[in-house]
Design an enzyme around this catalytic site. Structure first.
Site, PDB file in Angstrom:
ATOM      1  N   GLY A 153       0.872  -1.174   0.000  1.00 61.03           N
ATOM      2  CA  GLY A 153       0.000   0.000   0.000  1.00 61.03           C
ATOM      3  C   GLY A 153       0.908   1.222   0.000  1.00 61.03           C
TER       4      GLY A 153
ATOM      5  N   GLN B 289      -5.708  -8.673  -2.194  1.00 57.28           N
ATOM      6  CA  GLN B 289      -5.730  -7.626  -1.151  1.00 57.28           C
ATOM      7  C   GLN B 289      -7.164  -7.317  -0.723  1.00 57.28           C
ATOM      8  OE1 GLN B 289      -3.857  -7.483  -3.909  1.00 57.28           O
ATOM      9  NE2 GLN B 289      -1.959  -6.375  -3.599  1.00 57.28           N
TER      10      GLN B 289
ATOM     11  N   ASP C  87      -1.449   4.660  -6.338  1.00 56.96           N
ATOM     12  CA  ASP C  87      -0.006   4.464  -6.098  1.00 56.96           C
ATOM     13  C   ASP C  87       0.818   5.599  -6.674  1.00 56.96           C
ATOM     14  OD1 ASP C  87      -1.258   1.596  -6.072  1.00 56.96           O
ATOM     15  OD2 ASP C  87       0.574   1.601  -4.870  1.00 56.96           O
TER      16      ASP C  87
ATOM     17  N   ASN D  86      -3.086   2.591 -10.107  1.00 50.79           N
ATOM     18  CA  ASN D  86      -3.515   1.877  -8.896  1.00 50.79           C
ATOM     19  C   ASN D  86      -3.501   0.386  -9.222  1.00 50.79           C
ATOM     20  OD1 ASN D  86      -4.472   1.870  -6.137  1.00 50.79           O
ATOM     21  ND2 ASN D  86      -6.473   1.294  -6.925  1.00 50.79           N
TER      22      ASN D  86
HETATM   23  O1  MRU Z   1       0.648  -4.008  -4.509  1.00 52.90           O
HETATM   24  P1  MRU Z   1       0.057  -3.231  -3.363  1.00 52.90           P
HETATM   25  O2  MRU Z   1      -0.781  -4.057  -2.454  1.00 52.90           O
HETATM   26  O3  MRU Z   1       1.100  -2.412  -2.645  1.00 52.90           O
HETATM   27  O4  MRU Z   1      -0.915  -2.194  -4.079  1.00 52.90           O
HETATM   28  C1  MRU Z   1      -1.681  -1.343  -3.287  1.00 52.90           C
HETATM   29  C2  MRU Z   1      -2.633  -0.512  -4.051  1.00 52.90           C
HETATM   30  O5  MRU Z   1      -2.706  -0.557  -5.247  1.00 52.90           O
HETATM   31  C3  MRU Z   1      -3.458   0.476  -3.253  1.00 52.90           C
HETATM   32  O6  MRU Z   1      -4.709   0.653  -3.832  1.00 52.90           O
HETATM   33  C4  MRU Z   1      -2.722   1.824  -3.221  1.00 52.90           C
HETATM   34  O7  MRU Z   1      -1.408   1.666  -2.793  1.00 52.90           O
HETATM   35  C5  MRU Z   1      -3.403   2.816  -2.382  1.00 52.90           C
HETATM   36  S1  MRU Z   1      -3.213   2.459  -0.692  1.00 52.90           S
HETATM   37  C6  MRU Z   1      -3.792   3.695   0.256  1.00 52.90           C
END
Ligand code: MRU
Length: 346
Positions: A46, A195, A236, A246
């Protein structure tokens, strides 16, 4: 209440997000290489949480540097920052946090190595506590978009687990509920890393929020049938023009939302906005291990030697985004101007 990440007596403690929802276990890290590996392996994930972890990892690394003179300290410090920068490429919060840590050195040319170490720890802890505060402000700015009786779909995990606490997209939902509104949340699984089902469903349920889990491929049907009135996701990296990177699958949800005339909102702190990137095409997209697609919990679900693509993120073009909610305000369409203002304060 669980803590996603915490600085505790010169160590970093994180909830192991790979083990959720079946096991709530905490891992303790005492050196920066461990934290870098934890980011790469998704113990912590995240965008904002990755930024906090990187800052704390750098502080841990700095504490262990033996050089007593600034020059020697600086060269070791650079190595630590480089290792952190190589963990994951898409979430810009990682690079934002590294820059903040580097500034502690460049803004304080007269401090001794001992003082610098203290300041670096302070900075990492500040990044952590400010993140919670930012999420609460974002929630207040965005809650008006969630009407009483709304059913919201969210993708991936943009909650307390993806931040220092409270969450971005889930923070907006929490803020609406705290205002007394009745809100129902649909959570899609978010293949391949799950997730949605493992993390978002877990933390919403823990909070007693009305949550319904669906598989990713049900989103279109649920929208067509009128079960979903609004979408809210995190980000992201947001380009200067408002294109949003994202979790993979976000783009598909946004296209479906447009088709069904359902508003699609993005909630993200200004540390996720990258003004150096003009549009979404320039955002680096992480490609993760094929195992995430071919296996579930170590069990093979695809033939051996099958070709696999596993991009971890996609980009939603700004025209599909109804609003970008930040801690400094909300941009609706006029992204170029507003996002710049939110980041720079002018
Ligand atoms: O691969 P991840 O689990 O790190 O990806 C996370 C996401 O895409 C979330 O939607 C994003 O980081 C926003 S978190 C507040």
């Amino acid at each position: 209440m669980f803590k996603t990440i915490e600085w505790r007596k010169n160590s970093v403690v994180m909830i192991d997000q790979r083990a959720l929802p079946t096991e709530e276990r905490y891992l303790t890290y005492k050196n920066y290489t461990g934290v870098a590996k934890a980011i790469r392996d998704m113990v912590v994930r995240g965008a904002p949480a990755i930024g906090v972890a990187a800052a704390m990892g750098i502080a841990l690394g700095a504490l262990k540097i033996r050089e007593k003179d600034r020059r020697g300290f600086k060269s070791q410090f650079k190595k630590i920052c480089k290792a952190m920068a190589e963990t994951r490429p898409t979430a810009v919060n990682l690079f934002w946090a590294i820059e903040k840590m580097k500034k502690v050195l460049s803004n304080n040319p007269r401090l001794s190595v001992k003082e610098l170490k203290e300041r670096l720890v302070d900075e990492a802890v500040t990044i952590y506590s400010e993140d919670i505060d930012i999420n609460v402000r974002m929630g207040r700015n965005g809650r008006r978009f969630i009407k009483n009786g709304t059913s919201v779909l969210t993708h991936c995990n943009a909650g307390a687990l993806a931040t220092a606490g409270y969450g971005t997209a889930l923070g907006v939902i929490r803020a609406a509920i705290e205002e007394g509104k009745s809100v129902k949340v649909f959570v899609d699984e978010t293949r391949p890393f799950l997730q949605g089902s493992r993390l978002t469903a877990w933390e919403l349920k823990k909070d007693g929020i009305d949550t319904t889990l669906i598989a990713d491929n049900m989103a279109g049907y649920m929208m067509k049938k009128g079960f979903i009135n609004c979408i809210i996701v995190g980000a992201d990296r947001i380009a200067a023009n408002g294109d949003v990177a994202n979790k993979i699958g976000t783009y598909s949800v946004a296209v479906l939302a447009k088709q069904h005339k359902i508003p699609f909102y993005v909630a993200a702190p200004t540390s996720t906005i990258d003004l150096n990137i003009k549009n979404g095409d320039q955002i680096p997209i992480e490609e993760r291990n094929a195992n995430e697609i071919t296996h579930i919990k170590g069990i093979r679900i695809a033939p051996k030697n099958i070709n696999v693509k596993n991009p971890a993120f996609d980009v939603t073009p700004n025209r599909l985004v109804a609003a970008i909610i930040t801690e400094n305000g909300v941009a609706r369409g006029d992204y170029q101007k507003r996002l710049k203002k939110f980041v720079n304060g002018n």
